[in-house]
Design a protein around this motif. Structure first.
Motif, mmCIF file in Angstrom:
data_model
loop_
_atom_site.group_PDB
_atom_site.id
_atom_site.type_symbol
_atom_site.label_atom_id
_atom_site.label_comp_id
_atom_site.label_asym_id
_atom_site.label_seq_id
_atom_site.Cartn_x
_atom_site.Cartn_y
_atom_site.Cartn_z
ATOM 1 N N ALA B 47 0.926 -1.190 0.068
ATOM 2 C CA ALA B 47 0.036 -0.076 -0.014
ATOM 3 C C ALA B 47 0.933 1.138 0.015
ATOM 4 O O ALA B 47 1.971 1.409 0.702
ATOM 5 C CB ALA B 47 -0.653 -0.110 1.183
ATOM 6 N N LEU B 48 0.564 2.273 -0.606
ATOM 7 C CA LEU B 48 0.871 3.487 -0.777
ATOM 8 C C LEU B 48 0.287 4.677 0.056
ATOM 9 O O LEU B 48 -0.938 4.724 0.012
ATOM 10 C CB LEU B 48 1.335 4.120 -2.160
ATOM 11 C CG LEU B 48 2.081 3.024 -2.995
ATOM 12 C CD1 LEU B 48 2.361 3.981 -4.569
ATOM 13 C CD2 LEU B 48 3.566 3.106 -2.370
ATOM 14 N N ILE B 49 1.101 5.472 0.728
ATOM 15 C CA ILE B 49 0.462 6.618 1.274
ATOM 16 C C ILE B 49 1.275 7.586 0.718
ATOM 17 O O ILE B 49 2.492 7.855 0.929
ATOM 18 C CB ILE B 49 0.539 6.676 2.818
ATOM 19 C CG1 ILE B 49 -0.146 5.421 3.338
ATOM 20 C CG2 ILE B 49 -0.157 7.943 3.427
ATOM 21 C CD1 ILE B 49 -0.131 5.663 5.182
ATOM 22 N N VAL B 50 0.431 8.671 0.141
ATOM 23 C CA VAL B 50 1.300 9.800 -0.602
ATOM 24 C C VAL B 50 0.837 11.163 -0.331
ATOM 25 O O VAL B 50 -0.575 11.419 -0.210
ATOM 26 C CB VAL B 50 0.516 9.677 -2.409
ATOM 27 C CG1 VAL B 50 1.239 10.545 -3.261
ATOM 28 C CG2 VAL B 50 0.627 7.935 -2.680
ATOM 29 N N GLN B 51 1.663 11.975 -0.305
ATOM 30 C CA GLN B 51 1.479 13.313 -0.237
ATOM 31 C C GLN B 51 1.780 14.058 -1.677
ATOM 32 O O GLN B 51 0.543 14.174 -2.349
ATOM 33 C CB GLN B 51 2.437 14.069 0.800
ATOM 34 C CG GLN B 51 1.688 15.473 1.018
ATOM 35 C CD GLN B 51 2.377 16.042 2.232
ATOM 36 O OE1 GLN B 51 3.378 15.942 2.760
ATOM 37 N NE2 GLN B 51 1.673 17.128 2.893
ATOM 38 N N TRP B 52 2.668 14.346 -2.191
ATOM 39 C CA TRP B 52 2.971 15.267 -3.236
ATOM 40 C C TRP B 52 3.447 14.227 -4.512
ATOM 41 O O TRP B 52 3.558 14.736 -5.481
ATOM 42 C CB TRP B 52 3.803 16.216 -3.121
ATOM 43 C CG TRP B 52 3.383 17.500 -2.176
ATOM 44 C CD1 TRP B 52 3.940 17.633 -0.973
ATOM 45 C CD2 TRP B 52 1.996 18.053 -1.884
ATOM 46 N NE1 TRP B 52 3.164 18.435 -0.271
ATOM 47 C CE2 TRP B 52 2.193 18.727 -0.829
ATOM 48 C CE3 TRP B 52 0.862 18.056 -2.663
ATOM 49 C CZ2 TRP B 52 0.975 19.556 -0.317
ATOM 50 C CZ3 TRP B 52 -0.132 18.886 -2.281
ATOM 51 C CH2 TRP B 52 -0.227 19.651 -1.309
ATOM 52 N N ALA B 53 4.138 13.128 -4.036
ATOM 53 C CA ALA B 53 4.758 12.189 -4.970
ATOM 54 C C ALA B 53 3.842 12.197 -6.270
ATOM 55 O O ALA B 53 2.869 11.686 -6.272
ATOM 56 C CB ALA B 53 5.391 11.058 -4.527
ATOM 57 N N PRO B 54 4.514 12.166 -7.626
ATOM 58 C CA PRO B 54 3.851 11.914 -8.969
ATOM 59 C C PRO B 54 3.601 10.370 -9.017
ATOM 60 O O PRO B 54 4.388 9.874 -9.417
ATOM 61 C CB PRO B 54 4.409 12.369 -10.107
ATOM 62 C CG PRO B 54 6.109 12.562 -9.398
ATOM 63 C CD PRO B 54 5.823 12.751 -7.968
ATOM 64 N N ILE B 55 2.258 9.992 -8.803
ATOM 65 C CA ILE B 55 2.110 8.569 -9.223
ATOM 66 C C ILE B 55 1.513 8.292 -10.240
ATOM 67 O O ILE B 55 0.292 8.371 -10.623
ATOM 68 C CB ILE B 55 1.171 8.095 -7.781
ATOM 69 C CG1 ILE B 55 1.397 8.563 -6.530
ATOM 70 C CG2 ILE B 55 0.825 6.512 -8.037
ATOM 71 C CD1 ILE B 55 2.618 7.985 -6.117
#
Lengths: 217, 217
Positions: B47-55
């Motif tokens: 699982a990923l928790i993302v703030q600003w990173a470009p997914i």
């Protein structure tokens, strides 16, 4: 009958002129700044309309026919009320002048400070774009927004603050706890005011009692 | 199970770690800024928790075990939703993140602008103290405060604006006139929005439809 505007900062006083002349009186506009100037120019007035000019005891002593002194605005601290009373000249104010505008401005200043607009702008101008504010910031819903004084302007300030979910509070020895409570405002003692307010808006008349309400101590 | 925070700007992620490790999973904190960095560091995440990173589509293509992508915040415009959907990875957001704070900040900016705080401060710093603002200013009760978008944040912005007696209005093709009316808000067409708003707050998700909603024309 001669009505004199002692001083004003408006673009014109056409509305006043229309009313006064429409009633069959004479109207003059002066721009007096000093006691000497006032004594020279307004002593024969039947009524004075005053913005900032100092209506001191000496000015009032020089008034020979004056039947009314009317202040543009709420505050009357530039009129010597004791001297006017002694001479039997009633002093009128405009108790609802710019209440909304003052409350709006107070909130604008409070929010600009609390949301760190200036600091953020300075950082931005220095080339740094950050979404996080420069200093830690509490959520408004956890903060106390208090007014010193609970008159017309303070009530409007607190109504606006309510929309931001602040806890509302006020210090005013002349208003009871019940009346404040009905408006969702907690009544504070003066010590509690300075102790608990996260944001403090001063909405006090300038009197001997409130002069230097906040000092450097 | 491995949960990876792709990037974050918080002081720490102890709360997340407590929850994830408390559930018996592993938690890693990365600070990825680029697609290449993400592909190198997070491709084996469950699982990923993302703030600003470009997914991006390339990052999603590289994910071998991922069962969920969670975005800190409301917006998901840094996640390629089509690519995630195609691969069957659900994308979650936090729909109530900082709604009050964004609404507070929008109002702080609107009021600072409308009450000319900056211009007044500049004049004051230049040595002029005047009670009258630099430019003519209408009373808020005569002005239209409108939002583009009528979602959660816009509604909070307009609730705050109501305290200042603005006429409230909004443009949002996905919300009906009746629902707005119940909240004291007038529904506007897009032409009316730009024509009638004295203050316009943009509270839109970033989508193909809203990109360049306001342009230089």
């Amino acid at each position: 009958m001669k009505v004199i505007i002692t001083d004003h900062q408006f673009e014109h006083a056409n509305r006043e002129r229309g009313i006064v002349e429409g009633a069959g009186f004479e109207m003059l506009e002066a721009q007096c700044k000093t006691e000497e100037d006032l004594i020279a120019k307004v002593s024969d007035a039947d009524a004075l309309i005053v913005q900032w000019a100092p209506i001191t005891a000496n000015v009032i002593a020089a008034l020979s026919n004056c039947k009314a002194i009317v202040r543009y605005g709420i505050g009357v601290d530039n009129v010597d009320l004791d001297a006017a009373r002694e001479k039997g000249i009633p002093v009128y104010n405009i108790p609802d002048y710019c209440i909304d505008e003052v409350a709006d401005h107070a909130m604008a200043l409070a929010l600009a400070g609390a949301r760190q607009l200036k600091q953020t702008e300075e950082r931005f101008k220095a080339g740094t774009w950050k979404i996080v504010p420069p200093n830690l910031m509490n959520a408004f819903r956890t903060m106390v927004f208090a007014t010193a004084g609970y008159g017309r302007i303070a009530r409007e300030v607190l109504k606006r603050a309510a929309g931001f979910k602040f806890h509302l509070a006020a210090y005013d020895p002349y208003v009871g706890e019940e009346e404040m409570k009905e408006n969702g405002v907690e009544k504070l003692s003066i010590d509690e005011l300075f102790d608990r307010a996260d944001i403090l808006s001063l909405n006090l008349p300038l009197t001997g009692e409130t002069n230097h309400f906040v000092n450097a101590d």
